[in-house]
Design an enzyme around this catalytic site. Structure first.
Site, mmCIF file in Angstrom:
data_model
loop_
_atom_site.group_PDB
_atom_site.id
_atom_site.type_symbol
_atom_site.label_atom_id
_atom_site.label_comp_id
_atom_site.label_asym_id
_atom_site.label_seq_id
_atom_site.Cartn_x
_atom_site.Cartn_y
_atom_site.Cartn_z
ATOM 1 C CD GLU A 55 -3.020 -0.674 -0.074
ATOM 2 O OE1 GLU A 55 -3.091 0.495 -0.511
ATOM 3 O OE2 GLU A 55 -3.680 -1.601 -0.563
ATOM 4 C CB THR A 61 3.657 4.049 -7.755
ATOM 5 O OG1 THR A 61 4.273 5.114 -7.030
ATOM 6 C CG2 THR A 61 4.696 3.456 -8.687
ATOM 7 C CE1 TYR A 138 -7.219 3.116 -0.392
ATOM 8 C CE2 TYR A 138 -4.826 3.314 -0.236
ATOM 9 C CZ TYR A 138 -5.951 2.650 -0.707
ATOM 10 O OH TYR A 138 -5.807 1.517 -1.467
ATOM 11 C CG ASP A 156 -7.891 2.363 -5.063
ATOM 12 O OD1 ASP A 156 -9.102 2.385 -5.397
ATOM 13 O OD2 ASP A 156 -7.118 1.449 -5.412
#
Length: 365
Positions: A55, A61, A138, A156
């Site tokens: 994560e 990325t 998150y 996300d």
């Protein structure tokens, strides 16, 4: 228009829906889940260390870029305690090329904290995870759901896209984030919270893609407001990005036979703790003559040669242009204070950010 459709079109979450959507998602996931190096096999418990590591690496990325780095990290540091006993320099070297280097420093700080303060065991709640360095809302939700099956929905970019299309969320990001979070939570199954989250992530990555989504293959296609309107690719709504002001500077590439002159950037700030060649300040409106005056001073240095063209790089908040100068030093030339000589053949072992790799490649071409 039915009351349910009307509610979706206005992006207003209503009373709890049936479990049809969450169950449809899990059934689709059980058939089509991606095989990822950090993901546990079906029915197996997730490793919190691997979930956390992935994560952190996946922030800003792509999965494709992260894969090789993840494999390198777990091969060298198979447990969080091993990573917590490493040195920051080693971590930065292994991270080099993955970008957003503050993540690497936070990754190391978190590993140290888990090793030192938690006996090498990650907290199993969002609150406990949030207290660790480098773990925001998150990431805490993702680890809590995937590693510990806490009933929470991390959101996300993939999940934002799926949810914004499913409910036709008209509000622009980032203002729409709280609403999307609320709507995403309605897609959680009563059990298998981690799989619910990963199902949405996989759906966004493989089916509900930014362009040309494969709606005919989506398990939620009959219930998607954007698909019904034919407006899938217009979601999520986004405010125009500000590119930032162009900054300019100079990079000075000095070689001594098969060695290169480098230095380490300050620990705090942009690219903190990374390796670079000497250079000027990066400033908006800076002219070449001013940047050139910041070249390193070495005895017996050959005349500076300016390479044709410039090296360009885009950071999160600004684009950068660097003019590159090269020079050769005599065999026994000492490195100025704050710099050092490294063998060009071993540059792969240095914590070089991508912008510096571009500079060096341009200079040595």
């Amino acid at each position: 228009m039915s009351p349910r459709s009307a509610r979706k079109a206005t992006s207003e979450p209503g009373p709890p829906e049936s479990m049809e959507r969450p169950l449809a998602l899990l059934q689709w996931y059980d058939r089509h889940r991606r095989r990822l190096p950090w993901r546990a096999a079906p029915g197996a418990a997730s490793d919190p260390y691997r979930v956390w590591l992935s994560e952190i690496m996946l922030q800003q990325t792509t999965v494709k870029a992260v894969g090789p780095y993840f494999e390198k990290f777990v091969a060298r540091w198979p447990e969080v305690t091993a990573l917590g006993r490493a040195s920051l320099d080693d971590v930065l070297r292994m991270w080099a090329g993955l970008g957003y280097y503050s993540r690497a420093r936070n990754l190391y700080a978190c590993a140290v904290a888990v090793t030192r303060d938690h006996g090498g065991v990650f907290p199993d709640t969002q609150e406990g995870l949030r207290a660790l360095p480098g773990i925001g809302p998150y990431t805490a939700a993702a680890i809590a759901a995937i590693a510990f099956d806490r009933r929470t929905m991390p959101v996300d970019g993939n999940i934002e896209r799926v949810v914004s299309r499913l409910f036709a969320v008209e509000e622009e990001l980032p203002q729409a984030k709280p609403l999307i979070q609320q709507l995403a939570a309605t897609l959680l199954a009563d059990t298998r919270a981690g799989d619910s989250a990963q199902a949405l992530m996989d759906l966004g990555a493989s089916i509900c893609t930014p362009k040309k989504p494969a709606c005919s293959l989506c398990p939620l296609n009959e219930d998607c407001t954007a698909r019904a309107q034919g407006t899938q690719e217009t979601f999520p709504r986004k405010a125009a990005k500000k590119s930032g002001t162009l900054r300019r500077g100079a990079a000075f590439v000095v070689t001594r036979g098969d060695e290169l002159l480098v230095r380490t950037r300050p620990e705090k700030g942009l690219l903190g703790g990374m390796t670079e060649v000497p250079g000027s300040d990066w400033l908006a409106g800076q002219d070449d003559a001013t940047a050139r005056k910041q070249a390193p001073e070495l005895k017996g240095l050959s005349r500076w040669q300016r390479k044709l063209g410039v090296v360009t790089h885009v950071f999160t908040h600004f684009p950068l242009e660097l003019v590159v100068y090269t020079a050769k030093a005599e065999v026994r030339t000492r490195a100025p204070a704050g710099t050092r000589w490294v063998r060009i053949a071993t540059l792969a072992d240095e914590a070089l950010p991508n912008v510096m790799r571009k500079v060096i490649a341009h200079a040595l071409d």
